[in-house]
Design a protein around this motif. Structure first.
Motif, PDB file in Angstrom:
ATOM      1  N   ARG A 205       0.936  -1.287  -0.137  1.00 22.22           N
ATOM      2  CA  ARG A 205      -0.098   0.058   0.186  1.00 22.22           C
ATOM      3  C   ARG A 205       0.760   1.251   0.020  1.00 22.22           C
ATOM      4  O   ARG A 205       2.061   1.231   0.040  1.00 22.22           O
ATOM      5  CB  ARG A 205      -0.858   0.072   1.387  1.00 22.22           C
ATOM      6  CG  ARG A 205      -1.907  -1.139   1.400  1.00 22.22           C
ATOM      7  CD  ARG A 205      -2.619  -0.757   2.499  1.00 22.22           C
ATOM      8  NE  ARG A 205      -3.551  -1.964   2.998  1.00 22.22           N
ATOM      9  CZ  ARG A 205      -3.575  -2.538   4.179  1.00 22.22           C
ATOM     10  NH1 ARG A 205      -2.645  -1.776   5.124  1.00 22.22           N
ATOM     11  NH2 ARG A 205      -4.163  -3.595   4.223  1.00 22.22           N
TER      12      ARG A 205
ATOM     13  N   SER B  93      -0.095  11.579   1.605  1.00 19.80           N
ATOM     14  CA  SER B  93      -0.522  12.678   1.025  1.00 19.80           C
ATOM     15  C   SER B  93      -0.054  14.014   1.840  1.00 19.80           C
ATOM     16  O   SER B  93      -0.103  15.146   1.464  1.00 19.80           O
ATOM     17  CB  SER B  93      -2.178  12.834   0.982  1.00 19.80           C
ATOM     18  OG  SER B  93      -2.723  12.925   2.163  1.00 19.80           O
TER      19      SER B  93
ATOM     20  N   GLU C   9      -1.766  14.174   6.418  1.00 19.09           N
ATOM     21  CA  GLU C   9      -2.439  13.274   7.551  1.00 19.09           C
ATOM     22  C   GLU C   9      -2.349  13.774   8.864  1.00 19.09           C
ATOM     23  O   GLU C   9      -1.118  14.423   9.253  1.00 19.09           O
ATOM     24  CB  GLU C   9      -1.818  11.775   7.445  1.00 19.09           C
ATOM     25  CG  GLU C   9      -2.141  10.901   6.654  1.00 19.09           C
ATOM     26  CD  GLU C   9      -1.266  11.122   5.014  1.00 19.09           C
ATOM     27  OE1 GLU C   9      -0.381  12.150   5.009  1.00 19.09           O
ATOM     28  OE2 GLU C   9      -1.680  10.378   4.098  1.00 19.09           O
TER      29      GLU C   9
ATOM     30  N   GLU D 220       0.545   1.847   7.418  1.00 19.24           N
ATOM     31  CA  GLU D 220      -0.253   2.966   7.298  1.00 19.24           C
ATOM     32  C   GLU D 220       0.190   3.990   6.572  1.00 19.24           C
ATOM     33  O   GLU D 220       1.586   4.400   6.622  1.00 19.24           O
ATOM     34  CB  GLU D 220      -0.778   3.118   8.598  1.00 19.24           C
ATOM     35  CG  GLU D 220      -1.721   2.194   8.955  1.00 19.24           C
ATOM     36  CD  GLU D 220      -2.465   2.539  10.410  1.00 19.24           C
ATOM     37  OE1 GLU D 220      -2.209   3.760  10.842  1.00 19.24           O
ATOM     38  OE2 GLU D 220      -2.985   1.835  11.057  1.00 19.24           O
ATOM     39  N   PRO D 221      -0.435   4.815   5.905  1.00 17.32           N
ATOM     40  CA  PRO D 221       0.285   5.903   5.288  1.00 17.32           C
ATOM     41  C   PRO D 221       0.736   7.035   6.344  1.00 17.32           C
ATOM     42  O   PRO D 221       0.442   7.128   7.301  1.00 17.32           O
ATOM     43  CB  PRO D 221      -1.047   6.904   4.689  1.00 17.32           C
ATOM     44  CG  PRO D 221      -2.149   5.970   5.274  1.00 17.32           C
ATOM     45  CD  PRO D 221      -1.733   4.835   5.849  1.00 17.32           C
TER      46      PRO D 221
ATOM     47  N   ASN E 127      -8.766   0.651   5.551  1.00 15.17           N
ATOM     48  CA  ASN E 127      -7.961   1.580   5.062  1.00 15.17           C
ATOM     49  C   ASN E 127      -8.637   2.287   3.560  1.00 15.17           C
ATOM     50  O   ASN E 127      -9.141   1.529   2.874  1.00 15.17           O
ATOM     51  CB  ASN E 127      -6.903   0.657   4.234  1.00 15.17           C
ATOM     52  CG  ASN E 127      -5.805   0.206   5.325  1.00 15.17           C
ATOM     53  OD1 ASN E 127      -4.857   1.385   5.559  1.00 15.17           O
ATOM     54  ND2 ASN E 127      -5.659  -0.949   5.877  1.00 15.17           N
TER      55      ASN E 127
ATOM     56  N   GLN F 105     -11.420  12.263   5.351  1.00 13.05           N
ATOM     57  CA  GLN F 105     -10.855  12.261   6.747  1.00 13.05           C
ATOM     58  C   GLN F 105     -11.632  12.703   7.758  1.00 13.05           C
ATOM     59  O   GLN F 105     -11.568  12.396   8.900  1.00 13.05           O
ATOM     60  CB  GLN F 105      -9.794  13.687   6.384  1.00 13.05           C
ATOM     61  CG  GLN F 105      -8.491  13.060   6.066  1.00 13.05           C
ATOM     62  CD  GLN F 105      -7.204  14.208   5.560  1.00 13.05           C
ATOM     63  OE1 GLN F 105      -7.948  15.330   5.478  1.00 13.05           O
ATOM     64  NE2 GLN F 105      -5.909  13.774   5.683  1.00 13.05           N
TER      65      GLN F 105
ATOM     66  N   SER G 265      -7.355   4.376   8.346  1.00 14.14           N
ATOM     67  CA  SER G 265      -6.441   5.346   7.938  1.00 14.14           C
ATOM     68  C   SER G 265      -6.809   5.899   6.532  1.00 14.14           C
ATOM     69  O   SER G 265      -7.338   4.826   5.802  1.00 14.14           O
ATOM     70  CB  SER G 265      -5.061   4.595   7.658  1.00 14.14           C
ATOM     71  OG  SER G 265      -4.905   3.673   6.506  1.00 14.14           O
ATOM     72  N   VAL G 266      -6.586   7.140   6.117  1.00 19.71           N
ATOM     73  CA  VAL G 266      -7.229   7.795   5.000  1.00 19.71           C
ATOM     74  C   VAL G 266      -5.971   8.403   4.419  1.00 19.71           C
ATOM     75  O   VAL G 266      -5.000   9.029   5.060  1.00 19.71           O
ATOM     76  CB  VAL G 266      -7.961   8.802   5.320  1.00 19.71           C
ATOM     77  CG1 VAL G 266      -8.470   9.522   3.926  1.00 19.71           C
ATOM     78  CG2 VAL G 266      -9.407   8.278   6.134  1.00 19.71           C
ATOM     79  N   SER G 267      -5.740   8.258   2.887  1.00 23.59           N
ATOM     80  CA  SER G 267      -4.813   8.927   2.348  1.00 23.59           C
ATOM     81  C   SER G 267      -5.231   9.095   1.013  1.00 23.59           C
ATOM     82  O   SER G 267      -6.242   8.628   0.314  1.00 23.59           O
ATOM     83  CB  SER G 267      -3.473   8.005   2.199  1.00 23.59           C
ATOM     84  OG  SER G 267      -3.623   6.789   1.511  1.00 23.59           O
TER      85      SER G 267
END
Lengths: 287, 285, 278
Positions: free
Chosen positions: B130, B214, B217, B226-227, C37, C49, C65-67
């Motif tokens: 990911r 991005s 966060e 996780e990002p 995710n 978000q 978790s957000v991207s």
């Protein structure tokens, strides 16, 4: 006996660690080619129009712009950087040299995003208000990139000039030559390979640079071959970053973006090989 | 003779001029960022998380950047040092060694955007990592691996042969000699090399943008999958998309913090190097 | 010297670990648990978000978790099942459906595309066909629109962007024109807004969620680009924002999507300046 086996195993293990670089490079080549090769064809390499909505993926204009930006920036940093290196190596007082040299070296590899930010916030309005055009331009790209490559060029060529033995300088001055004649006739020819290598490496890092350039060159919808230094252009790296996140995966568009990466890879590989041949390991490997 | 002297003077003036231009160009950027960013450096800015895009602080970004280079160093540090030990102490002078060296040099020459694309295709999609801390850290590790290899190699090479001979004469095995003598003596040099690699990784944007997150966060990752936010990407986002005074001040602040981390690492590296050079009376890159 | 390094490195590591785990110390309670995710379109990112934040407040055992990464990334990742929910601001293209046939889309909000200029620009209304002409490169000066005598600096999103394809489909296709070469590409709506708010000759289309007082929205054929007009159907430039799951939502994925569609979730949509659905 046991100790020997252990020593052998350690050697094997270390060889494995040393091979990681090979594996990574091969994987990079494999994946870039895998993702990009189906897009590389005649129209891709020799087409003039980059217009994804019409499935036209010609990169000639993008490649020309890339070199236009890279060569221009390089010319500026050569005109400023090499004389600075001469000054530091031949004319400056030892203390001054040490101060300047160490501050310049401190800035080798300054985060390019900071340079791009400076360009965006200071340089673009400056160009728009004083010179004209939309501000985002080839000129802005030149300035930002030349500032980025300047520390490399100064530091490496100064090293090369310093490496010329002092007896050369003494002999030349004893024969009645002026300092400048010594520089031109002796120092530069002897430091030639180091200086050339610094230039070629400056060029390849300028062409491979992404963020700083992306933020100041404008990136028009359909790039054209620039005819003024106030024109907006697209370079290879900026095209990839701008379009990759919304491209449809598996489409010719995404494959073409990877193919641009392959072409960029080849250009940079050619330049680093030239640099390697020119230097032949003469100066400290440092970049 | 007069003309020669005159010429010499003009040339000297020209050299002064170009040197001043380069110094002014370089310093003006640093000074500009410092002046405009200094008043943003408040405990609040450094310890809170961003919200609503352009409000709040940059705590997750700072820690995220450190986490990213941490993962990157966990890979590139040991791999680089081990590879360097092999290249200096074991490698026979044959085609295999030359190939190894060629590939290290090639990896060093690859533009970061290509490492980023590769990270996206290989780590993110093929390995199913990911867009995450792991992908970003590993991609950064790939990028700086050649630097850590080269720096460690030069540091180990600078250790005098007599050290090794003494150790071998005392009956130590080759690996014991390397572990206890060569690497010990080269340790400050290796650290310098790793620090310089770290400086390079900290400011890298393109790779992190494509593989790690991005930049905005507001949470820290709880696992490597996780990002993660990072300073350079945050700066990119806020500088290009922000249009209010809140956004601009935060961009200056983030740029200053990034620059300070970068310069601290570099200064630290050069202190270690000078210390080392004085102690051993050897020069290395 | 070695000790000094060890200490410094230890301190850095320690701080990092503290930083990571400072978020951890929430007391567990009942309710659904697990992790989700989400990745994809940067247009949907602020919505995701905010939804994630509210949902995690409600159910502390949940970890979302957000991207970002873009619509293309969102669709590809959910198709590969490396994330749970993808976000897209454009339709799924045929090519993508062929590769991942069991993707399911839910419209969670609607977006509208407005035309924005610099606040100092006296222009206030524009005809649909003039927009097309400007983007085709036929009109290059504001005076041809009845405005000041200055050149138009045109901006656009990149190919593949949802905002761009909505604008092309709804406005440009009608007049059979395409965005001409000299429009400068900005890879996000935020950048379009930043560019026009700092350029008094600027002209761009923009997602309605990004409209604020730093730019001026033009009415099109006399219709103001307000959320009311979009809802009543007077203002016709509208597109959907999607959440995507693979082969139907699982329990947790369903929970998130339901929350997004709930009145509470739609309040978020409204606050962010987008158009609510349902």
């Amino acid at each position: 006996m046991r100790r020997q086996i252990r020593e052998k195993l350690i050697e094997r293990g270390l060889f494995g660690a040393a091979s990681t670089s090979i594996i990574i490079v091969l994987l990079i080549v494999l994946f870039m080619v895998l993702e990009g090769c189906s897009a590389i064809n005649f129209n891709f390499l020799f087409g003039y129009e980059w217009n994804p909505s019409h499935e036209k993926f010609g990169i000639v204009t993008i490649v020309i712009s890339t070199f236009y930006i890279g060569l221009g920036a390089l010319a500026i940093s050569i005109c400023i950087g090499i004389p600075s290196a001469i000054f530091l190596s031949e004319y400056a007082h030892e203390t001054i040299r040490n101060i300047i040299k160490s501050s310049v070296e401190m800035l080798v590899g300054i985060p390019s995003i900071v340079l791009g930010f400076f360009g965006l916030i200071v340089l673009i309005p400056l160009i728009r208000e004083n010179i004209g055009g939309r501000g985002e331009s080839i000129l802005a790209g030149w300035i930002i990139l030349s500032i980025m490559t300047l520390p490399h060029i100064i530091s490496l060529s100064e090293d090369a000039m310093r490496a010329v033995p002092n007896s050369f300088r003494e002999g030349s001055v004893a024969l009645g030559a002026t300092k400048w004649q010594t520089v031109i006739k002796l120092i530069l020819p002897n430091a030639k390979s180091g200086v050339l290598a610094s230039i070629i490496l400056g060029m390849s890092s300028a062409i491979g640079e992404t963020m700083a350039v992306l933020m100041v060159i404008g990136n028009p919808n359909i790039p054209w071959i620039p005819n003024s230094i106030l024109d907006q252009v697209r370079v290879m790296t900026s095209t990839i970053v701008i379009e990759i996140s919304y491209a449809v995966w598996g489409s010719p568009h995404q494959q073409s973006l990877f193919a641009i990466g392959v072409v960029l890879f080849i250009f940079v590989a050619i330049m680093t090989s030239i640099a390697r041949i020119v230097v032949k390991g003469e100066i400290r490997r440092k970049w | 003779m007069v003309t020669e002297q005159k010429k010499e003077k003009i040339i000297k003036a020209f050299l002064y001029l170009t040197t001043s231009i380069s110094i002014i160009a370089l310093l003006s950027i640093v000074i500009y960022i410092v002046i405009n960013g200094a008043y943003m450096i408040t405990p609040e800015f450094l310890t809170t998380a961003p919200y609503k895009f352009e409000m709040g602080g940059i705590f997750p970004q700072i820690i995220g950047t450190l986490l990213l280079v941490g993962v990157c160093m966990c890979f590139a540090g040991p791999m680089g040092v081990l590879a360097a030990i092999y290249l200096t102490e074991y490698a026979p002078n044959n085609i295999i060694t030359k190939t190894l060296r060629f590939f290290v040099e090639s990896l060093a020459g690859i533009p970061s955007i290509i490492i980023g694309l590769f990270g996206l295709a290989f780590l993110v999609y093929y390995m199913h990592f990911r867009i995450s801390l792991l992908s970003g850290g590993l991609a950064l590790g790939f990028m700086i691996l050649p630097w850590t290899v080269r720096a460690s190699e030069e540091a180990i090479r600078a250790v005098p042969f007599s050290y090794r001979e003494a150790s071998l004469a005392l009956g130590a095995s080759k690996w014991q000699t390397i572990k206890n003598v060569s690497v010990q003596a080269a340790f400050p040099g290796i650290i310098t090399g790793l620090l310089l690699g770290l400086g390079k990784a900290i400011g890298e944007t393109a790779v992190v943008l494509l593989t790690a997150g991005s930049g905005l966060e507001s949470f820290l990752p709880r696992s490597v999958f996780e990002p993660v936010a990072s300073l350079p990407v945050y700066l990119y986002m806020i500088a290009t998309q922000g249009h209010t005074s809140e956004a601009y001040t935060r961009a200056y602040g983030a740029a200053l913090v990034l620059l300070m981390i970068f310069l601290t690492i570099n200064i630290f590296a050069s202190i270690v190097r000078n210390h080392y050079v004085k102690k051993h009376k050897v020069r290395f890159g | 010297m070695n000790k000094l390094f060890a200490v410094i490195i230890a301190i850095i590591l320690f701080l990092t670990i503290i930083g990571v785990y400072s978020n951890y110390s929430k007391t567990p309670s009942s309710g659904p648990s697990g992790s989700l995710n989400i990745a994809g379109s940067t247009t949907v990112l602020p919505l995701n978000q905010e939804w994630a934040r509210l949902l995690m407040e409600k159910y502390p055992n949940l970890r979302i978790s957000v991207s970002g990464g873009g619509s293309g990334n969102g669709i590809k990742s959910v198709g590969l099942e490396i994330i749970d929910i993808g976000a897209a601001s454009r339709d799924i293209k045929e090519k993508e459906f062929k590769e991942y046939p069991d993707l399911e889309l839910v419209t969670v909000a609607k977006d509208s595309v407005i035309i924005a200029v610099h606040p100092s620009n006296p222009l206030s209304d524009i005809k649909m066909k003039d927009i097309a002409k400007i983007y085709a490169g036929e009109i290059t000066n504001f005076k041809d629109l009845g405005g000041l005598d200055m050149e138009i600096n045109l901006y656009s999103r990149e190919e593949g962007s949802g905002t761009r394809s909505a604008f092309e489909d709804i406005v440009l296709k009608k007049f059979d024109v395409e965005i001409f070469s000299k429009a400068l590409i900005k890879p996000s709506n935020g950048e379009l807004r930043a560019a026009v708010s700092g350029d008094n000759q600027g002209f761009t289309y923009l997602s309605i969620g990004y409209l604020d007082n730093s730019v001026k929205a033009l009415s099109i054929d006399g219709v103001e680009p307000t959320i009311e007009n979009v809802k009543s159907g007077d203002y016709t430039v509208v597109r959907s924002l999607y959440l995507i799951t693979k082969s139907g939502p699982s329990e947790l994925e369903g929970l998130f999507i339901e929350f997004a569609l709930s009145p509470e979730g739609q309040t978020v949509v409204d606050e962010q300046g987008y158009i609510t659905v349902g």
